[in-house]
Design a protein around this motif. Sequence first.
Motif, PDB file in Angstrom:
ATOM      1  N   SER A 129       0.806  -1.223   0.000  1.00 54.47           N
ATOM      2  CA  SER A 129       0.000   0.000   0.000  1.00 54.47           C
ATOM      3  C   SER A 129       0.837   1.269   0.000  1.00 54.47           C
ATOM      4  O   SER A 129       0.343   2.333  -0.404  1.00 54.47           O
ATOM      5  N   SER A 130       2.106   1.178   0.451  1.00 52.65           N
ATOM      6  CA  SER A 130       2.945   2.373   0.478  1.00 52.65           C
ATOM      7  C   SER A 130       4.416   1.982   0.472  1.00 52.65           C
ATOM      8  O   SER A 130       4.784   0.896   0.931  1.00 52.65           O
ATOM      9  N   VAL A 131       5.241   2.888  -0.073  1.00 56.32           N
ATOM     10  CA  VAL A 131       6.691   2.728  -0.061  1.00 56.32           C
ATOM     11  C   VAL A 131       7.282   4.035   0.447  1.00 56.32           C
ATOM     12  O   VAL A 131       7.015   5.106  -0.113  1.00 56.32           O
ATOM     13  N   SER A 132       8.075   3.958   1.516  1.00 55.43           N
ATOM     14  CA  SER A 132       8.699   5.137   2.112  1.00 55.43           C
ATOM     15  C   SER A 132      10.214   5.002   1.985  1.00 55.43           C
ATOM     16  O   SER A 132      10.779   3.958   2.322  1.00 55.43           O
ATOM     17  N   VAL A 133      10.860   6.060   1.487  1.00 55.32           N
ATOM     18  CA  VAL A 133      12.306   6.052   1.287  1.00 55.32           C
ATOM     19  C   VAL A 133      12.960   6.962   2.327  1.00 55.32           C
ATOM     20  O   VAL A 133      12.496   8.087   2.562  1.00 55.32           O
ATOM     21  N   HIS A 134      14.016   6.463   2.958  1.00 57.12           N
ATOM     22  CA  HIS A 134      14.767   7.251   3.942  1.00 57.12           C
ATOM     23  C   HIS A 134      15.374   8.479   3.275  1.00 57.12           C
ATOM     24  O   HIS A 134      15.693   8.468   2.080  1.00 57.12           O
ATOM     25  N   GLY A 135      15.538   9.562   4.022  1.00 58.85           N
ATOM     26  CA  GLY A 135      16.068  10.805   3.484  1.00 58.85           C
ATOM     27  C   GLY A 135      17.429  10.663   2.835  1.00 58.85           C
ATOM     28  O   GLY A 135      17.770  11.411   1.907  1.00 58.85           O
ATOM     29  N   SER A 136      18.229   9.706   3.299  1.00 64.21           N
ATOM     30  CA  SER A 136      19.551   9.478   2.712  1.00 64.21           C
ATOM     31  C   SER A 136      19.467   8.713   1.403  1.00 64.21           C
ATOM     32  O   SER A 136      20.442   8.663   0.648  1.00 64.21           O
ATOM     33  N   GLY A 137      18.324   8.075   1.138  1.00 61.83           N
ATOM     34  CA  GLY A 137      18.185   7.247  -0.047  1.00 61.83           C
ATOM     35  C   GLY A 137      18.748   5.849   0.119  1.00 61.83           C
ATOM     36  O   GLY A 137      18.733   5.069  -0.830  1.00 61.83           O
ATOM     37  N   ARG A 138      19.213   5.515   1.287  1.00 62.67           N
ATOM     38  CA  ARG A 138      19.851   4.206   1.498  1.00 62.67           C
ATOM     39  C   ARG A 138      18.814   3.107   1.736  1.00 62.67           C
ATOM     40  O   ARG A 138      18.996   1.969   1.285  1.00 62.67           O
ATOM     41  N   TYR A 139      17.735   3.416   2.422  1.00 65.69           N
ATOM     42  CA  TYR A 139      16.769   2.388   2.808  1.00 65.69           C
ATOM     43  C   TYR A 139      15.365   2.756   2.317  1.00 65.69           C
ATOM     44  O   TYR A 139      15.056   3.918   2.057  1.00 65.69           O
TER      45      TYR A 139
END
Length: 424
Positions: A129-139
């Motif tokens: 239902s959702s995909v959240s990306v860490h601010g660093s782009g790593r995770y």
Amino acid sequence: MQTTDIGNKEEGKVWHRKPTPSNTGVMVTVIRSAAAYQSKTVRFLHVTFDTTGDSFLAGDHHGNIYVLDITRNRFRLVQKTGQACTALAFNLRRTTEFLVALADYSIKCFDKDTKQLVSWMRGHEGAVSSVSVHGSGRYAISTSADTAQLWDLDTFQRKRKLNVRQSVGIQRVFFLPLGNTILSCFNDDSIFAWESDTLFCKYQLPVPDEGPRIHYKAFAVTRDGKILAAGGRSNLLHLWCLDTRQLLRVVQMPPEVRSVRQLEFLPDSFDGGASQTLGVLSQDGVMRFINIQTCKLLFNIGSHDDAITSATVSPNGRHIVTIMDNGSLNIYSVQCLTQDYNKPPPSLVKVVSGGECSALTMKVKSEGVQRPAKNSGRRVKTKVLRPPAVPMTDDKENELPDGLNKKRLVTLLKAFGEYPAKYR
């Protein structure tokens, strides 16, 4: 307001003449007509902005992914997945890559420039239902109804898996801005914060004891990561301070709002990330933007006849893209929507205007200008002096200052032989 039909085109212009936003703030409406049936359209399902806020991805029901660049006025087909997408997100570290969750419960990473498949991630047993990306782009965190999975976007390997009891269920799991904290929101209105590296539980927000249960369905966090807004099957909104972990305020929306579908903070360039404007999309398809401090309604988008299904706000706060009930996209200009309450303050310079007895009125005499005498209480009549009449051209040469004229001067010179010293 103009409408653009992208049809089966692989690229083209988003608009064909310079947008002039209507009173509703809509710059352009984007639709995609079906190939065999011009009267039918293919629905858009999900939208996500890149970090600049100048372009966004849009996925339709047939699995086509488009990138629309608002600044350059271009759209381009970047992928044909063959199945409907359930979530979209940009890879913040490699800006040409994006993640798309598909109907087969998998997640694929594509490059929008080369159109190549970068990776294929599996592991969910339900729709993502959702995909959240860490601010660093790593995770990245992907969420389904029964599990949330943490992915390493450098190796595309699953790093952690968060399972919950079937009786509870997950509403949403996402990264907080400016930190390594994961926020997980469950169906029983419980909210937990976790350390992303160790998945150690940092804290839990207390479930409010007073008042009816809201049944949280929608969440939004300010860019500074300090305020969490939560809403659900009620016209009440909860505003949480994540620093103190206390409930700051309960906001009651108008009676027309019976449930909240989505919450989005509207960022401002000068607020330091502490957004004050919150968009509330309710069951009637209207998104109402309110000030969370004054609780005043600022403006609306959408209507009962032209209902909004979901909305996405650009990171720079300049545009809002909505998916409408008919499956089309509306691109809004935030500047046009906010011009009524973002007017500059009135001028600090005030013009002094006097009545009949203005203290600044000055009396003009033939000798010069004098300062006005103090008014003793009597009404002072100000006389408007007109300039003296201009003498005729024939007499100009005979006119001299101080009452002399040419004839009298000649007489004096003949009598005394010179101009008398006593008259000089």
